[in-house]
Write a protein that holds these residues in place. Structure first.
Motif, mmCIF file in Angstrom:
data_model
loop_
_atom_site.group_PDB
_atom_site.id
_atom_site.type_symbol
_atom_site.label_atom_id
_atom_site.label_comp_id
_atom_site.label_asym_id
_atom_site.label_seq_id
_atom_site.Cartn_x
_atom_site.Cartn_y
_atom_site.Cartn_z
ATOM 1 N N GLY A 110 -2.156 42.211 0.232
ATOM 2 C CA GLY A 110 -2.696 41.014 0.859
ATOM 3 C C GLY A 110 -1.608 40.168 1.494
ATOM 4 N N THR A 111 -1.907 39.577 2.639
ATOM 5 C CA THR A 111 -0.936 38.764 3.367
ATOM 6 C C THR A 111 -1.310 37.290 3.338
ATOM 7 O OG1 THR A 111 -2.103 39.048 5.475
ATOM 8 C CG2 THR A 111 -0.382 40.668 4.928
ATOM 9 N N VAL A 112 -0.318 36.468 3.563
ATOM 10 C CA VAL A 112 -0.527 35.022 3.569
ATOM 11 C C VAL A 112 -1.461 34.622 4.705
ATOM 12 C CG1 VAL A 112 0.604 32.787 3.835
ATOM 13 C CG2 VAL A 112 1.688 34.593 2.470
ATOM 14 N N GLY A 113 -1.184 35.111 5.907
ATOM 15 C CA GLY A 113 -2.009 34.755 7.053
ATOM 16 C C GLY A 113 -3.435 35.231 6.921
ATOM 17 N N GLY A 114 -3.625 36.435 6.386
ATOM 18 C CA GLY A 114 -4.974 36.968 6.220
ATOM 19 C C GLY A 114 -5.819 36.122 5.310
ATOM 20 N N SER A 115 -5.238 35.666 4.193
ATOM 21 C CA SER A 115 -5.978 34.827 3.260
ATOM 22 C C SER A 115 -6.372 33.499 3.898
ATOM 23 C CB SER A 115 -5.136 34.575 2.003
ATOM 24 O OG SER A 115 -5.816 33.747 1.091
ATOM 25 N N LEU A 116 -5.452 32.901 4.639
ATOM 26 C CA LEU A 116 -5.740 31.603 5.252
ATOM 27 C C LEU A 116 -6.811 31.710 6.331
ATOM 28 C CD1 LEU A 116 -2.120 30.187 5.524
ATOM 29 C CD2 LEU A 116 -3.858 29.595 3.834
ATOM 30 N N VAL A 117 -6.727 32.729 7.173
ATOM 31 C CA VAL A 117 -7.710 32.879 8.248
ATOM 32 C C VAL A 117 -9.091 33.191 7.676
ATOM 33 C CG1 VAL A 117 -8.385 34.317 10.202
ATOM 34 C CG2 VAL A 117 -6.038 33.518 10.015
ATOM 35 N N HIS A 118 -9.133 33.987 6.609
ATOM 36 C CA HIS A 118 -10.418 34.314 5.979
ATOM 37 C C HIS A 118 -11.106 33.049 5.462
ATOM 38 C CE1 HIS A 118 -13.388 36.882 4.164
ATOM 39 N NE2 HIS A 118 -13.091 36.496 2.943
#
Length: 291
Positions: A110-118
Motif C-alpha cells: 500500500g502507498t501513501v498517495g493511494g490511501s489518501l486519494v481513496h
C-alpha cells in the motif's frame, strides 16, 4: 467476479503519467499498491478503461525533512513510513498510526498517495492528515496545486481531485518541541477497518499550559472530524486528568455517526469519547503532563 477488460500502461516518469491521464480523459486509474483499487475492480465497482502503473516512478518514493515539514512522495510504501527514523523523530504520530493499517503484507504494498486519494473515512492516514492539516500536492498536465487536507477530503470516499490529476506529495508539519501524541483505534481485530479511531497531538508551552491541541476522530461521519470544542477546553490551560475528562466529554456533541452492523449511533458516540480520552492520556504522558 473478475475485472472488466482494461489496457495496461506502464509509465517511467511523472510527465508520462500526466500525459496518459490526459489521453484517457477520465477513463484511467492509477495503479501503485492496488490494495483498494483491485478489490473494487474485482467487484466491478470500478471499471477503468486503462490502468496506469506508476511502480517504476522512484522519483515519488521518498521521505525527507525540509523547512519544518516532513515531505512524503505519493508512491512511498506505508511500510517505509513505519520503519523510517525520520518519521519517528519528526512526526511520531504518523509512525504510530501507520502500525494500524491492515497487516504487514498490506503495508508492504500500500502507498501513501493511494490511501489518501481513496479517502476511506476510517483510514489511518486520512485521519492523521486531517488532524495535522497536511498539505497535498496535486498535478495535472501543465499545472500544479497544493491543497489543505481539510479541503481535499470532501465526503465518504470522495476526494477533491479530478480524473486527469495525480497526487504526487503530501507534507506533514514537524511536531513542535514539548509535544506529545496519542493514537487509539477500536476494531474487532487488529488490521480490520476501524469502528472508531482517535488521534491527538498536544503541545505544552513554557508556562506549563497547552499552547496547542489537535484532536480528531474517524468512524463518526463521512470523513474524519476535528473536535474543536475539545480543543477549546485545553488550549491555554494546564493539563490534568480532570481537564482531559472535560475535553473528551465534548466529543459526542460534535460527531455525527450513523448506525451500521458494527455499532449503533449511540455506541459510536460513546466510543469516540472513550477513545479520545485514552488518546489524550497517551499524548499528555508523552508531553510530560502529570495526570
Amino acid at each position: 467476479m473478475k475485472p472488466s477488460a482494461f489496457k495496461y500502461v506502464r509509465v517511467a516518469s511523472v510527465e508520462e503519467t500526466l500525459s496518459a491521464l490526459s489521453e484517457y480523459r477520465g477513463e484511467a486509474k492509477i495503479l501503485a499498491g492496488g490494495q483498494s483499487l483491485v478489490p473494487m475492480m474485482n467487484f466491478r465497482l470500478a471499471q477503468p478503461a486503462a490502468l496506469i502503473d506508476i511502480n517504476p516512478l522512484k522519483e515519488l518514493d521518498y521521505v525527507r525533512v525540509e523547512d519544518g515539514w516532513l515531505h512524503v512522495g505519493a508512491r512511498t510504501r506505508q511500510r517505509t513510513l513505519e520503519q523510517s527514523t525520520q518519521v519517528k523523530e519528526n512526526c511520531p504520530l504518523l509512525a504510530e498510526a501507520v502500525k494500524w493499517i491492515g497487516h504487514p503484507q498490506t503495508r508492504n504494498r500500500g502507498t501513501v498517495g493511494g490511501s489518501l486519494v481513496h479517502g476511506d473515512s476510517t483510514a489511518e492516514l486520512v485521519l492523521v492528515a486531517t488532524l495535522l492539516d497536511a498539505q497535498i500536492v496535486i498535478q495535472k498536465k501543465g499545472s500544479s496545486r497544493t491543497m489543505r487536507a481539510a479541503d481535499f477530503f470532501e465526503d465518504l470516499m470522495t476526494t477533491h481531485i479530478d480524473d486527469d490529476e495525480f497526487l504526487t506529495q503530501v507534507s506533514f508539519p514537524i511536531a513542535p518541541a514539548r509535544s506529545g501524541y496519542g493514537f487509539r483505534e477500536l476494531c474487532i481485530r487488529h488490521g480490520d477497518f476501524a469502528i472508531v479511531a482517535a488521534a491527538v497531538q498536544l503541545t505544552v508551552g513554557e508556562n506549563g499550559s497547552f499552547s496547542d491541541a489537535r484532536i480528531a476522530v474517524s468512524g463518526v461521519g463521512p470523513k474524519p472530524l476535528c473536535i474543536h470544542g475539545a480543543v477549546r477546553a485545553l488550549v491555554g490551560k494546564e493539563g490534568s486528568g480532570d481537564r482531559f475528562d472535560e475535553a473528551a466529554a465534548r466529543v459526542p456533541d460534535e460527531v455525527c455517526p450513523v448506525s451500521d452492523q458494527r455499532g449503533s449511533e449511540a455506541y459510536r458516540r460513546e466510543m469516540a469519547r472513550v477513545f479520545v480520552r485514552r488518546a489524550l492520556a497517551d499524548a499528555g504522558s508523552r508531553a510530560g503532563v502529570r495526570q
